[in-house]
Scaffold this motif. Structure first.
Motif, mmCIF file in Angstrom:
data_model
loop_
_atom_site.group_PDB
_atom_site.id
_atom_site.type_symbol
_atom_site.label_atom_id
_atom_site.label_comp_id
_atom_site.label_asym_id
_atom_site.label_seq_id
_atom_site.Cartn_x
_atom_site.Cartn_y
_atom_site.Cartn_z
ATOM 1 N N UNK A 117 3.854 3.440 -0.898
ATOM 2 C CA UNK A 117 2.676 2.718 -1.388
ATOM 3 C C UNK A 117 1.658 3.613 -2.096
ATOM 4 N N UNK A 118 1.672 4.901 -1.814
ATOM 5 C CA UNK A 118 0.548 5.770 -2.166
ATOM 6 C C UNK A 118 0.123 5.675 -3.622
ATOM 7 N N UNK A 119 1.055 5.589 -4.542
ATOM 8 C CA UNK A 119 0.707 5.563 -5.969
ATOM 9 C C UNK A 119 0.251 4.187 -6.446
ATOM 10 N N UNK A 120 0.268 3.204 -5.569
ATOM 11 C CA UNK A 120 0.034 1.830 -6.014
ATOM 12 C C UNK A 120 -1.173 1.147 -5.364
ATOM 13 N N UNK A 121 -1.770 1.749 -4.360
ATOM 14 C CA UNK A 121 -2.888 1.099 -3.668
ATOM 15 C C UNK A 121 -4.168 1.922 -3.836
ATOM 16 N N UNK A 122 -5.330 1.260 -3.999
ATOM 17 C CA UNK A 122 -6.602 1.985 -4.173
ATOM 18 C C UNK A 122 -7.179 2.489 -2.854
ATOM 19 N N UNK A 123 -6.679 1.971 -1.738
ATOM 20 C CA UNK A 123 -7.193 2.342 -0.417
ATOM 21 C C UNK A 123 -6.131 2.027 0.615
#
Length: 352
Positions: A117-123
């Protein structure tokens, strides 16, 4: 803490409430349904739509038995396994959210899911049952993303341990959500006042993750108490198969919640007190002032019989009521007509 940026949005005090439409696993393993949920959240005006990313093997003991609140003959492990969201959906759902002008979020329950998820979520959104998993919290903190953490099924001292761990690992942008781990949560148990407790105890932004069936009461109360974030589950239809659909909002209710939150923000205003432009007419015509109630001749004394504190209407406004006792017994410097507002230069030795 006052505010920080989450994607393209500022969240925090004096900012609009950040509304997370929690789709969770209500996609039922179908990508088309997941996109329909995104459409509903965007149409309702939510800021973000949030899914859940996990693998049963990293979440439950395999022979974990059943849970009473879910009417299902399968074990909780089997249920969770059936709800897993494929990792390959993540970039596609992110891009679809971007096209619908809504932020994509998903709660990771393990390190592998967080890496996906890291590259796709703002938080990061941390679920209640993960909020005391300090090694995982420390891992998330190392990514330097803001974190929104639910606090259901935890005591204040346990929350303190998690907050300390996050801060020691470098986390500065943190929101704590009051949450009750009951599905659904009775309105009598939601305890929205904890929104203020979390702010005061930890000097953080706070909010509400709400599992009540009512789309308006708890969310708007939280906003009135200073919530920066409100999260609530939604579905396409309460009758769909799956453990989370029954207590989730349907599309019309989600729209109602978002509208009610925005109306609450409008009603709360800025907190600054001053005379508004829309009040100006009545400011001039309805605020009471000292007026003559009979003709008063020059040299005559002002008495309780010839002057009163009244609303002026179309007349020129007289002096403020606070000067009434000071004027009593003074002498009129000139003729005053009935209805006139009494001014300082109407009094002998008071004129400029």
């Amino acid at each position: 803490m006052s505010r920080f940026k989450l994607g393209s949005r500022q969240i925090g005090r004096n900012c609009p409430t950040y509304i997370i439409a929690e789709a969770g696993s209500n996609h039922n393993g179908d990508l088309k349904t997941a996109k329909e949920l995104i459409d509903v959240a965007a149409d309702a005006g939510a800021d973000a739509v949030k899914f859940q990313t996990f693998r049963a093997e990293n979440l439950y003991i395999e022979k974990s038995g059943e849970v009473e609140y879910i009417e299902d003959d399968r074990s909780i492990y089997e249920i969770i396994e059936s709800m897993e969201m494929p990792y390959e959906w993540i970039p596609e759902l992110h891009d679809y959210c971007h096209d619908q002008d809504i932020q994509f979020m998903s709660t990771p329950f393990d390190k592998q899911s967080a890496r996906e998820l890291e590259d796709y979520v703002p938080a990061w959104k941390v679920a209640s049952y993960t909020s005391s998993h300090i090694p995982f919290l420390e891992y998330l903190a190392e990514t330097n993303k803001p974190t929104i953490m639910s606090t259901g099924a935890h005591e204040l001292k346990e929350i303190a341990e998690s907050v300390d761990a996050l801060r020691e690992a470098g986390m500065s942008d943190l929101v704590l959500l009051q949450c009750v781990a009951a599905y659904p949560t009775p309105l009598s148990e939601i305890n929205v006042g904890v929104v203020e407790t979390l702010q005061a105890e930890f000097d953080v932004l706070s909010g509400l993750s709400d599992h009540t069936l009512d789309p308006v009461t708890a969310p708007t109360t939280a906003v009135a108490l200073g919530a920066s974030v409100v999260e609530k589950h939604f579905t396409l239809d309460n009758s769909m198969e799956g453990p989370d659909h029954e207590y989730a909002l349907e599309p019309g209710e989600l729209y109602q919640m978002v509208s009610a939150i925005r109306d609450t923000e409008t009603a709360l205003g800025t907190g600054e007190k001053h005379v508004l432009e829309i009040e100006e007419e009545l400011y001039e015509k309805a605020r009471r002032a000292i007026h003559a109630v009979s003709d008063i001749d020059a040299g005559e004394q002002f008495t309780t019989e010839n002057m009163k504190v009244l609303r002026p209407g179309e007349h020129e406004t007289g002096l403020d009521p606070k000067f009434y006792d000071e004027i009593l017994g003074a002498t009129a410097a000139r003729d005053i007509q009935k209805g006139d507002g009494i001014q300082w230069d109407d009094l002998v030795n008071y004129g400029s």
